[in-house]
Write a protein that holds these residues in place. Structure first.
Motif, PDB file in Angstrom:
ATOM      1  N   ILE A  58       0.805  -1.136   0.098  1.00 58.79           N
ATOM      2  CA  ILE A  58      -0.197   0.098   0.073  1.00 58.79           C
ATOM      3  C   ILE A  58       0.930   1.184  -0.012  1.00 58.79           C
ATOM      4  O   ILE A  58       0.711   2.233  -0.860  1.00 58.79           O
ATOM      5  CB  ILE A  58      -1.033   0.025   1.150  1.00 58.79           C
ATOM      6  CG1 ILE A  58      -2.156  -1.010   1.016  1.00 58.79           C
ATOM      7  CG2 ILE A  58      -1.470   1.516   1.470  1.00 58.79           C
ATOM      8  CD1 ILE A  58      -3.140  -1.103   2.277  1.00 58.79           C
ATOM      9  N   ARG A  59       1.736   1.184   0.745  1.00 58.49           N
ATOM     10  CA  ARG A  59       2.617   2.561   1.055  1.00 58.49           C
ATOM     11  C   ARG A  59       3.921   2.421  -0.047  1.00 58.49           C
ATOM     12  O   ARG A  59       4.778   1.747   0.242  1.00 58.49           O
ATOM     13  CB  ARG A  59       3.208   2.767   2.477  1.00 58.49           C
ATOM     14  CG  ARG A  59       2.078   2.703   3.464  1.00 58.49           C
ATOM     15  CD  ARG A  59       2.388   3.057   4.785  1.00 58.49           C
ATOM     16  NE  ARG A  59       1.090   3.098   5.611  1.00 58.49           N
ATOM     17  CZ  ARG A  59       0.037   4.134   5.825  1.00 58.49           C
ATOM     18  NH1 ARG A  59       0.245   4.860   4.996  1.00 58.49           N
ATOM     19  NH2 ARG A  59      -1.065   3.718   6.664  1.00 58.49           N
TER      20      ARG A  59
ATOM     21  N   ASP B  42       0.115   4.863  -4.684  1.00 55.67           N
ATOM     22  CA  ASP B  42       0.469   4.097  -3.609  1.00 55.67           C
ATOM     23  C   ASP B  42      -0.411   2.907  -4.146  1.00 55.67           C
ATOM     24  O   ASP B  42      -1.140   2.819  -5.190  1.00 55.67           O
ATOM     25  CB  ASP B  42      -0.015   4.596  -2.500  1.00 55.67           C
ATOM     26  CG  ASP B  42      -1.388   5.306  -2.202  1.00 55.67           C
ATOM     27  OD1 ASP B  42      -2.197   4.873  -3.426  1.00 55.67           O
ATOM     28  OD2 ASP B  42      -2.011   5.907  -1.373  1.00 55.67           O
TER      29      ASP B  42
ATOM     30  N   MET C 184      -3.284   2.001  -2.999  1.00 58.96           N
ATOM     31  CA  MET C 184      -4.900   2.219  -2.850  1.00 58.96           C
ATOM     32  C   MET C 184      -5.324   2.813  -4.378  1.00 58.96           C
ATOM     33  O   MET C 184      -6.254   2.429  -4.867  1.00 58.96           O
ATOM     34  CB  MET C 184      -5.180   3.214  -1.825  1.00 58.96           C
ATOM     35  CG  MET C 184      -5.131   2.491  -0.470  1.00 58.96           C
ATOM     36  SD  MET C 184      -6.390   1.281  -0.001  1.00 58.96           S
ATOM     37  CE  MET C 184      -7.794   1.935  -0.312  1.00 58.96           C
TER      38      MET C 184
ATOM     39  N   THR D 152      -0.382  -4.455   3.968  1.00 56.29           N
ATOM     40  CA  THR D 152      -0.276  -3.377   4.928  1.00 56.29           C
ATOM     41  C   THR D 152       0.583  -3.576   6.020  1.00 56.29           C
ATOM     42  O   THR D 152       1.249  -4.655   6.149  1.00 56.29           O
ATOM     43  CB  THR D 152      -1.883  -3.440   5.462  1.00 56.29           C
ATOM     44  OG1 THR D 152      -1.882  -4.452   6.381  1.00 56.29           O
ATOM     45  CG2 THR D 152      -2.967  -3.574   4.417  1.00 56.29           C
TER      46      THR D 152
ATOM     47  N   ASP E 110      -2.050  -1.969  11.270  1.00 53.88           N
ATOM     48  CA  ASP E 110      -2.684  -1.131  10.320  1.00 53.88           C
ATOM     49  C   ASP E 110      -4.235  -1.645   9.650  1.00 53.88           C
ATOM     50  O   ASP E 110      -4.471  -1.687   8.714  1.00 53.88           O
ATOM     51  CB  ASP E 110      -1.938  -0.822   9.226  1.00 53.88           C
ATOM     52  CG  ASP E 110      -2.314   0.844   8.642  1.00 53.88           C
ATOM     53  OD1 ASP E 110      -3.502   1.184   9.103  1.00 53.88           O
ATOM     54  OD2 ASP E 110      -1.889   1.317   7.640  1.00 53.88           O
TER      55      ASP E 110
ATOM     56  N   SER F  87      -7.320  -0.009  10.127  1.00 51.37           N
ATOM     57  CA  SER F  87      -8.210   0.727   9.442  1.00 51.37           C
ATOM     58  C   SER F  87      -7.741   0.681   8.013  1.00 51.37           C
ATOM     59  O   SER F  87      -8.626   0.954   7.242  1.00 51.37           O
ATOM     60  CB  SER F  87      -8.043   1.986  10.120  1.00 51.37           C
ATOM     61  OG  SER F  87      -6.869   2.480  10.035  1.00 51.37           O
ATOM     62  N   THR F  88      -6.640   0.588   7.570  1.00 55.71           N
ATOM     63  CA  THR F  88      -6.295   0.667   6.376  1.00 55.71           C
ATOM     64  C   THR F  88      -6.837  -0.476   5.628  1.00 55.71           C
ATOM     65  O   THR F  88      -7.122  -0.444   4.428  1.00 55.71           O
ATOM     66  CB  THR F  88      -4.748   0.954   6.182  1.00 55.71           C
ATOM     67  OG1 THR F  88      -4.102   2.032   6.646  1.00 55.71           O
ATOM     68  CG2 THR F  88      -4.283   0.928   4.516  1.00 55.71           C
TER      69      THR F  88
ATOM     70  N   GLU G 178     -10.245  -0.166   4.937  1.00 56.84           N
ATOM     71  CA  GLU G 178     -10.711   0.425   3.832  1.00 56.84           C
ATOM     72  C   GLU G 178     -10.279   0.077   2.572  1.00 56.84           C
ATOM     73  O   GLU G 178     -10.772   0.197   1.536  1.00 56.84           O
ATOM     74  CB  GLU G 178      -9.658   2.084   4.011  1.00 56.84           C
ATOM     75  CG  GLU G 178      -9.928   2.985   2.730  1.00 56.84           C
ATOM     76  CD  GLU G 178      -8.925   4.000   2.964  1.00 56.84           C
ATOM     77  OE1 GLU G 178      -8.734   4.899   2.031  1.00 56.84           O
ATOM     78  OE2 GLU G 178      -8.328   4.056   4.136  1.00 56.84           O
ATOM     79  N   ALA G 179      -9.289  -1.047   2.453  1.00 59.33           N
ATOM     80  CA  ALA G 179      -8.890  -1.514   1.359  1.00 59.33           C
ATOM     81  C   ALA G 179     -10.087  -2.741   0.887  1.00 59.33           C
ATOM     82  O   ALA G 179     -10.374  -2.572  -0.292  1.00 59.33           O
ATOM     83  CB  ALA G 179      -7.534  -2.221   1.364  1.00 59.33           C
TER      84      ALA G 179
ATOM     85  N   GLU H 176      -0.847  -8.926   6.204  1.00 59.65           N
ATOM     86  CA  GLU H 176      -0.027  -7.818   6.894  1.00 59.65           C
ATOM     87  C   GLU H 176       1.338  -8.431   7.296  1.00 59.65           C
ATOM     88  O   GLU H 176       1.801  -9.553   7.563  1.00 59.65           O
ATOM     89  CB  GLU H 176      -1.037  -8.037   8.496  1.00 59.65           C
ATOM     90  CG  GLU H 176      -0.608  -7.076   9.461  1.00 59.65           C
ATOM     91  CD  GLU H 176      -1.074  -7.328  10.752  1.00 59.65           C
ATOM     92  OE1 GLU H 176      -1.125  -6.388  11.685  1.00 59.65           O
ATOM     93  OE2 GLU H 176      -1.847  -8.088  10.858  1.00 59.65           O
TER      94      GLU H 176
END
Length: 460
Positions: A58-59, A64, A66, A85, A89, A91-92, A95-96, A106
């Motif tokens: 993601i990052r 990125d 997302m 992720t 994380d 919450s990310t 969202e994904a 993860e």
């Protein structure tokens, strides 16, 4: 579904170590990894109908993960994207998933976790591509063979050619075939490929209409023609003027009515009951029977003169057992139709399921196959998608279930599919199904399901 050694997996990550490690893991498992250090590079290399899955961090600098996910979903909504992720994380990750990610990993994750999520994503992708291919094949066949014929065997190709030829000439037709062979569909195909396609197609089942009303159904009546005739009725023949009348199970037509039908066929005119006026008809008549009308005529069960009047062009319809090579394609077609209608997935058939379909004798022909495909999609999860079970004795319990039982099995099927998709992760399943956690657990207990049964030992 068997894994293919050539199935590609895109790895998108700006960390060289992660790209190398993931590629090695996938290569050893028989996949063909493609590594990219940026989302932009991956998008440039992403082909149409990519047969694999995309795994992306993601990052990353620039675009990125997302943003990559959103762009891939815009191009190809069914392509599974697995996002990586950071630790904790959540919450990310949520969202994904809401944005359409197939799943997430993860950091740090084990090689077994990567292989498991890729394997499931590949299965999902192959199913989507197979359904797309099947739909395209069916559309191509419909354009070539008529709107309702599915199959590739010589016998069905011959039938299609005969339909095309018959539809272009003005003659009545007699269809002869076992129950469930699709006589109604063939009649509609003839009509829709003929010059009469923009005029009515009127179908009547001579065996389903009560004898005391069938004459009125076919010929119509004037007001007061008999007790209960409170207003004029236009019969099927008159209503179909310019089009086609389909008489199914004509062997069931009462003898007295056979005489009137013969007159209609010979004179192309009809009189409503209680009327003296003769109405000229411009119609084609397609009759269908599941018995040999010549034998029935010889035995006095059907008028011989009517038989010879109908026997101008006789089109035999093959039984399903005579076109076994078409069975898997037909089954998948009906499954896709049922899945699209219900919003469920249509699982592809493995070798054992195909063998089960081919070994069955299909006394109910295409109608029986269609019903099985619909049960397979709607209720299959409750029976582990065992076609042999659905075909065998246990089908008696689901052939005609009550409405509450159908709802119960449908709900269990949805929950089971969601549990399998999310590997038993309760929070994801609840979000996917839109259920509060307490309600979800109540339903698990009701259906005898356990989230633990869908989890792998490597899951966190």
């Amino acid at each position: 579904m068997h894994e293919s050694p050539l199935l590609p997996v895109m790895i998108v990550d700006d960390e060289t170590h992660l790209r190398i490690t993931a590629a090695q893991t996938l290569t050893l498992a028989g996949y063909a990894p493609q590594v990219f250090e940026s989302a932009e590079q991956a998008l440039d290399a992403l082909p149409h109908h990519f047969p694999g899955v995309v795994v992306s961090d993601i990052r990353m600098p620039g675009m990125d993960g997302m943003a990559l996910l959103h762009e891939i979903k815009r191009r190809d909504p069914t392509l599974p994207v697995i996002l990586i992720t950071g630790h904790g994380d959540i919450s990310t990750a949520v969202e994904a998933m809401r944005a359409g990610a197939w799943d997430f990993l993860e950091k740090p994750f084990a090689g077994e976790q990567l292989l498991d999520v890729v394997r499931r994503g590949i299965e999902k992708r192959q199913l989507s591509l197979e359904n797309t291919r099947l739909k395209a094949e069916l559309e191509a066949q419909q354009a070539a063979l008529g709107p309702r014929l599915v199959g590739r065997t010589p016998v069905i190709s011959h039938l299609a050619a005969m339909i095309q030829r018959i539809s272009q000439v003005e003659t009545d037709v007699l269809l002869f075939g076992e129950t469930g062979t699709g006589k109604d569909l063939v009649a509609r195909a003839i009509h829709e490929r003929s010059a009469r396609r923009n005029h009515p197609f009127m179908a009547i089942n001579c065996g389903a209409v009560p004898e005391h009303t069938i004459e009125s159904e076919l010929f119509g009546h004037e007001r007061g023609a008999f007790t209960g005739a409170v207003e004029r009725r236009i019969g099927k023949f008159e209503h179909a003027n310019g089009g086609t009348v389909f008489l199914d199970e004509i062997e069931s037509m009462p003898p007295a009515l056979q005489v009137k039908l013969l007159r209609v066929l010979q004179e192309r005119s009809v009189e409503r009951l209680g009327a003296n006026e003769t109405i000229a008809l411009d119609i084609r008549v397609i009759a269908a029977t599941k018995v040999d009308l010549k034998v029935a005529a010889d035995e006095g069960r059907f008028r011989e003169d009517l038989y010879y009047r109908l026997d101008v062009v006789t089109l035999p319809l093959p039984a399903l057992r005579e076109r076994r090579e078409d069975i898997p394609l037909l089954f998948q077609h009906f499954a896709v139709v049922a899945a699209n209608r219900s919003g469920l997935e249509a699982p592809t058939l493995d070798n054992h399921a195909v063998a089960t379909l081919l070994a069955h004798d299909w006394p109910g022909n295409v109608r029986e196959l269609r019903n099985l495909a619909e049960r397979y999609v709607l209720l299959g999860a409750a029976f582990d998608y065992r076609l042999d079970v659905l075909l065998a004795g246990e089908t008696a319990s689901i052939e005609e279930p009550t409405l509450p039982r159908q709802v119960e099995l449908f709900e269990k099927s949805l929950i089971s599919q969601s549990l399998a998709r999310h590997q038993g992760r309760v929070i994801d399943v609840c979000r996917h199904l839109g259920l509060p956690r307490k309600t979800f657990y109540d339903k698990l207990k009701k259906h005898g399901l356990s989230a633990e049964d869908y989890r792998h030992s490597s899951d966190p």
